[in-house]
Design a protein around this motif. Structure first.
Motif, PDB file in Angstrom:
ATOM      1  N   ALA A  48      10.220   3.098 -10.942  1.00  0.00           N
ATOM      2  CA  ALA A  48      10.917   4.359 -10.681  1.00  0.00           C
ATOM      3  C   ALA A  48      10.013   5.402 -10.036  1.00  0.00           C
ATOM      4  CB  ALA A  48      11.481   4.914 -11.990  1.00  0.00           C
ATOM      5  N   LYS A  49       8.739   5.400 -10.370  1.00  0.00           N
ATOM      6  CA  LYS A  49       7.839   6.463  -9.916  1.00  0.00           C
ATOM      7  C   LYS A  49       7.180   6.188  -8.561  1.00  0.00           C
ATOM      8  CE  LYS A  49       6.681   7.835 -14.677  1.00  0.00           C
ATOM      9  NZ  LYS A  49       7.464   9.079 -14.695  1.00  0.00           N
ATOM     10  N   ILE A  50       7.042   4.933  -8.180  1.00  0.00           N
ATOM     11  CA  ILE A  50       6.381   4.637  -6.908  1.00  0.00           C
ATOM     12  C   ILE A  50       7.079   5.323  -5.732  1.00  0.00           C
ATOM     13  CG2 ILE A  50       5.945   2.793  -5.237  1.00  0.00           C
ATOM     14  CD1 ILE A  50       4.966   1.043  -7.505  1.00  0.00           C
ATOM     15  N   ASP A  77       3.081   3.555   9.255  1.00  0.00           N
ATOM     16  CA  ASP A  77       2.026   3.191   8.308  1.00  0.00           C
ATOM     17  C   ASP A  77       2.518   3.223   6.860  1.00  0.00           C
ATOM     18  OD1 ASP A  77       2.161   5.941   7.939  1.00  0.00           O
ATOM     19  OD2 ASP A  77       0.014   6.301   8.163  1.00  0.00           O
ATOM     20  N   MET A  78       3.812   3.511   6.671  1.00  0.00           N
ATOM     21  CA  MET A  78       4.410   3.454   5.341  1.00  0.00           C
ATOM     22  C   MET A  78       5.154   2.144   5.104  1.00  0.00           C
ATOM     23  SD  MET A  78       3.881   6.310   3.598  1.00  0.00           S
ATOM     24  CE  MET A  78       5.275   6.729   2.553  1.00  0.00           C
ATOM     25  N   TYR A  79       5.190   1.260   6.101  1.00  0.00           N
ATOM     26  CA  TYR A  79       5.976   0.038   5.958  1.00  0.00           C
ATOM     27  C   TYR A  79       5.450  -0.869   4.843  1.00  0.00           C
ATOM     28  CZ  TYR A  79       8.115   1.187  10.500  1.00  0.00           C
ATOM     29  OH  TYR A  79       8.778   1.796  11.536  1.00  0.00           O
ATOM     30  N   THR A  80       4.139  -1.096   4.814  1.00  0.00           N
ATOM     31  CA  THR A  80       3.583  -1.946   3.757  1.00  0.00           C
ATOM     32  C   THR A  80       3.703  -1.294   2.387  1.00  0.00           C
ATOM     33  OG1 THR A  80       2.076  -2.965   5.358  1.00  0.00           O
ATOM     34  CG2 THR A  80       1.586  -3.305   3.030  1.00  0.00           C
ATOM     35  N   PRO A  81       3.455   0.013   2.235  1.00  0.00           N
ATOM     36  CA  PRO A  81       3.726   0.646   0.942  1.00  0.00           C
ATOM     37  C   PRO A  81       5.173   0.488   0.484  1.00  0.00           C
ATOM     38  CG  PRO A  81       2.316   2.068   2.234  1.00  0.00           C
ATOM     39  CD  PRO A  81       2.719   0.932   3.136  1.00  0.00           C
ATOM     40  N   ILE A  82       6.129   0.514   1.421  1.00  0.00           N
ATOM     41  CA  ILE A  82       7.527   0.305   1.048  1.00  0.00           C
ATOM     42  C   ILE A  82       7.736  -1.123   0.544  1.00  0.00           C
ATOM     43  CG2 ILE A  82       9.851   0.033   2.037  1.00  0.00           C
ATOM     44  CD1 ILE A  82       9.194   2.497   3.748  1.00  0.00           C
ATOM     45  N   PHE A  83       7.082  -2.073   1.181  1.00  0.00           N
ATOM     46  CA  PHE A  83       7.076  -3.457   0.693  1.00  0.00           C
ATOM     47  C   PHE A  83       6.623  -3.463  -0.768  1.00  0.00           C
ATOM     48  CE2 PHE A  83       5.692  -7.961   2.265  1.00  0.00           C
ATOM     49  CZ  PHE A  83       5.971  -8.520   1.024  1.00  0.00           C
ATOM     50  N   ALA A  84       5.529  -2.795  -1.056  1.00  0.00           N
ATOM     51  CA  ALA A  84       5.011  -2.737  -2.425  1.00  0.00           C
ATOM     52  C   ALA A  84       5.974  -2.013  -3.351  1.00  0.00           C
ATOM     53  CB  ALA A  84       3.643  -2.054  -2.434  1.00  0.00           C
ATOM     54  N   MET A  85       6.616  -0.963  -2.854  1.00  0.00           N
ATOM     55  CA  MET A  85       7.575  -0.210  -3.658  1.00  0.00           C
ATOM     56  C   MET A  85       8.674  -1.127  -4.168  1.00  0.00           C
ATOM     57  SD  MET A  85       9.669   3.188  -2.486  1.00  0.00           S
ATOM     58  CE  MET A  85      10.965   2.418  -1.518  1.00  0.00           C
TER      59      MET A  85
END
Length: 382
Positions: free
Chosen positions: A131-133, A334-342
């Protein structure tokens, strides 16, 4: 055989799981028995997370309760947001900032001291992390653009809420549905590198924050995450060139360049997630800029119909279309991989929770190939 070396552990069975299954020859992905296409079309991300964590799809009452509980955990303590501001000010890379911030979340978790074998506490941690990511990532991106973070909206689902916190505007139905599907498609994918990393840490009975942080670290490597960003950068090159997509790709391949978004370690045919995102890209193109859909389909048509890559086992993967879909949604590349992690945080948590139910410390052997029978030489004689 016990002494046989398998580089990269390719094809080695390391665990049994009820979570997801991949048929690379048929191009099929299932979560707990449900085909990914059916889930993407008919379920919500929250339903899929519930399925991964609990084994069954929820009924309406269970889903409402679960969704409300997730929404109630979205807020992030101000002390952690201060660290996010500092990381943004230092121009830390998004994945590195995410790794640090997620690790810090344990400092404000009321179950932080609960032992790892406390199953209910571990599930609550999984809920808080997932929920927090999105709140952390949206805050990071806004701060680096000199904008104030936006508080979560409990009336929006996780996907729509993230887009709202990122842009400051509630997304339309097409955007919200598209992003929700993208999160579903990335929620789990067998024993990939980051999932296995999270499980190795979990097998030590470390807490869930350690496992998820380790998963983020593994995903940050360019051999695992980042391909959809690479795809988008290629699309930018093509869009700004004087060549049409077919000519550009033909020249690039003649020069020995690899086209990102084609080929997968597991799939020998088109990744089923790519098929779904291609349809969503077309839907977004109907109400906005169709440039990126036109370029990606032209590339796919050329490489499949004329070059015949699919016949060679090299087909479009999920990254080929997710990059342009995210760009159409207004998400920085540059947020694409963080979204993958999310999205994948739910899958990492599910695998750790499942493995710890019948835990055995993951401890493979390595074959020593160094020198033998060396004698120590005193330092004054070296």
């Amino acid at each position: 055989m016990a002494d046989e070396l398998t580089k990269g552990l390719e094809g080695v069975l390391a665990a049994e799981s009820e979570l997801s299954s991949i048929d690379g020859d048929a191009g099929r992905l299932i979560y707990r028995g449900y085909d990914i296409a059916d889930l993407a079309e008919r379920a919500s991300y929250e339903e899929v997370v519930y399925l991964l964590w609990h084994g069954e799809l929820p009924d309406r009452a269970a889903l409402d309760s679960f969704t409300d509980a997730m929404a109630a955990e979205r807020a992030v303590d101000e002390s952690i947001l201060e660290t996010v501001r500092a990381l943004a000010a230092a121009e830390e890379a998004p994945m590195a900032a995410m790794r640090t911030a997620v690790s810090m979340l344990s400092a404000t978790d009321p179950d932080a001291e609960a032992p790892a074998d406390d199953r209910e506490a571990a599930r609550r941690k999984a809920r808080r992390i997932t929920a927090k990511i999105p709140t952390l990532l949206a805050a990071y991106d806004r701060v680096r653009q000199d904008e104030a973070p936006i508080d979560p909206d409990p009336d929006l689902d996780l996907a729509a809420n993230f887009l709202y916190m990122l842009t400051g505007e509630a997304p339309d139905d097409v955007a919200a549905e598209t992003f929700d599907q993208a999160l579903i498609l990335h929620a789990d994918h067998g024993l990939n590198a980051s999932t296995f990393t999270a499980m190795v840490v979990g097998s030590t009975m470390a807490d869930l924050y350690s496992s998820v942080t380790a998963g983020i670290g593994a995903l940050s490597g360019p051999l695992h995450g980042g391909a959809n960003q690479d795809v988008m950068e290629v699309l930018f090159e093509i869009e700004s060139s004087d060549l049409d997509p077919r000519e550009w790709v033909e020249r690039a391949t003649d020069e020995g360049r690899r086209i990102p978004g084609f080929g997968h370690r597991v799939y020998n045919v088109t990744d089923p997630r790519a098929t779904i995102l291609k349809a969503r890209s077309a839907k977004l193109a109907e109400t906005g800029d169709d440039t990126w859909y036109e370029i990606t389909t032209a590339i796919e048509d050329y490489l499949t119909d004329e070059v015949g890559l699919v016949e060679k086992g090299i087909a479009p993967n999920v990254d080929f279309y997710s990059g342009s879909v995210y760009y159409q949604l207004g998400i920085p590349i540059d947020m694409y991989t963080p979204i993958f992690a999310m999205s994948r945080a739910a899958g990492w948590s599910a695998h750790v929770l499942e493995y710890q139910e019948d835990n055995r410390l993951i401890r493979p052997r390595g074959r020593y190939v160094g020198p033998d029978d060396r004698e120590y030489v005193p330092i004054e004689d070296r």
